[in-house]
Design a protein around this motif. Structure first.
Motif, PDB file in Angstrom:
ATOM      1  N   TYR A  13       0.820  -1.214   0.000  1.00  0.00           N
ATOM      2  CA  TYR A  13       0.000   0.000   0.000  1.00  0.00           C
ATOM      3  C   TYR A  13       0.857   1.268   0.000  1.00  0.00           C
ATOM      4  N   GLY A  14       2.125   1.117  -0.331  1.00  0.00           N
ATOM      5  CA  GLY A  14       3.010   2.273  -0.407  1.00  0.00           C
ATOM      6  C   GLY A  14       3.389   2.833   0.947  1.00  0.00           C
ATOM      7  N   LEU A  15       3.355   1.978   1.974  1.00  0.00           N
ATOM      8  CA  LEU A  15       3.669   2.406   3.331  1.00  0.00           C
ATOM      9  C   LEU A  15       4.886   1.637   3.860  1.00  0.00           C
ATOM     10  N   THR A  16       5.476   2.123   4.948  1.00  0.00           N
ATOM     11  CA  THR A  16       6.567   1.431   5.629  1.00  0.00           C
ATOM     12  C   THR A  16       6.401   1.612   7.137  1.00  0.00           C
ATOM     13  N   HIS A  17       7.079   0.792   7.906  1.00  0.00           N
ATOM     14  CA  HIS A  17       7.031   0.943   9.355  1.00  0.00           C
ATOM     15  C   HIS A  17       7.619   2.284   9.798  1.00  0.00           C
TER      16      HIS A  17
END
Length: 355
Positions: A13-17
């Motif tokens: 979803y185009g996210l990172t931690h």
């Protein structure tokens, strides 16, 4: 138990931690639900793990929601329907090591309640579920797939009870002797269901209309939208309205063991009926209008059967905190059913006043 969210799920979803904050939310037992907040923009999303032990057809869930979302977007573009966000690859779910995840927009300024505290909340919740049914009145429900086979099939649930009764231990059978007799004594509800089910049209039903599955404005408690769409599939209107009766009308949940507290609140019934019929009153067929009150009997009896069946099977489905909890839940639901039947005349008058 909290599930570890793999980086690959976020990446889908185009996210990172590194750029989001993760918080576990929700009170459900089935799916794991998390609130994701972008650290740069404060934009929020809801990430949910789909429990494939319960939902064995996860793609059917995604396909159903997408089909309904497309219809609503075309026919009622102003209606708020929180459909899942697509992955960067254009998929409606992210899959990681056989696990299915979906990301949905977070609806700000709203609250999902665990319990009702006013008739107004019952009115608004019932109106929102009914509004979704009304907007989908011209949607062909046969285009949707069953996400849980036989979920609200009372014949199936009674048959499962009979199998469990035949196979259970003498100890459990003895402990549940009164509830077993109650299940048999109320079999006329099954007979009525068998007689009317073909007279009721198939509709797109939510199938899980508890109060926590509708969002209300956090300040005014006015209805905003319906959520948790895993069981959005073809069904009968008695499923949704009956589940509202089962979960809205008593101040206490199915886990309450003091049966003197399990009573129908008529003011909540009146508000719920008004809210539901404000949207569906002109949509329901004459056959449906005749069995509005029956929908409560149907769902209360079915849930009592399901709790009893699980108890006889050794409590292998519903989470429990003590060995007799499913039997206590069975007693609770039969008491709720009994109170509904005892108040049937006045409750029917409230229905008639709103038709």
């Amino acid at each position: 138990m909290e599930l570890k969210i793999d980086e690959s799920i976020l990446k889908a979803y185009g996210l990172t931690h590194q750029n989001i904050h993760i918080q576990q939310i929700g009170s459900g037992h089935i799916n794991g639900t998390y609130l994701l907040t972008k650290q740069t923009t404060a934009e929020k999303f809801v990430l949910q793990y789909i429990n494939t032990n319960v939902f064995t057809h996860p793609q059917a869930i995604a396909d159903n929601i997408q089909a309904v979302a497309d219809f609503l977007k075309q026919q009622f573009p102003a209606y708020l329907f929180p459909a899942p966000t697509l992955t960067v690859g254009g998929e409606n779910m992210a899959v990681c090591e056989g696990a299915y995840w979906r990301l949905s927009p977070f609806v700000d300024g709203t609250v999902a309640l665990d319990t009702l505290s006013s008739p107004k909340q019952a009115y608004e919740a019932a109106r929102q579920f009914a509004k979704l049914s009304r907007l989908l009145n011209d949607f062909d429900s046969s285009n949707l797939k069953a996400t849980i086979d036989g979920f609200h099939d009372l014949q199936l649930r009674f048959s499962q009870f009979q199998v469990a009764l035949a196979q259970t231990s003498e100890k459990l059978k003895s402990q549940a002797s009164e509830e077993i007799q109650a299940a048999i004594d109320h079999q006329h509800i099954l007979t009525t269901y068998q007689e009317i089910r073909q007279q009721l049209p198939d509709r797109v039903m939510h199938h899980d209309t508890k109060i926590s599955n509708v969002l209300l404005d956090k300040n005014t408690y006015e209805g905003v939208c319906v959520i948790d769409l895993d069981t959005l599939m073809p069904g009968k209107f008695i499923s949704d309205l009956g589940d509202m009766m089962r979960t809205y009308l008593c101040e206490f949940s199915e886990n309450e063991t003091d049966l003197s507290k399990i009573v129908i609140r008529e003011e909540y019934f009146s508000a719920m009926i008004k809210g539901y019929l404000s949207e569906m009153g002109d949509i329901l067929t004459s056959a449906e209008k005749k069995v509005i009150l029956f929908s409560g009997k149907y769902m209360m009896y079915m849930q009592a059967l399901r709790f009893l069946t699980d108890f006889l099977n050794g409590s292998i489905y519903y989470p429990i905190h003590h060995p007799g909890q499913n039997l206590d839940r069975t007693k609770n639901q039969f008491k709720l059913l009994s109170d509904l039947v005892n108040k049937e005349e006045e409750l029917q008058q409230l229905i008639d006043a709103n038709l």
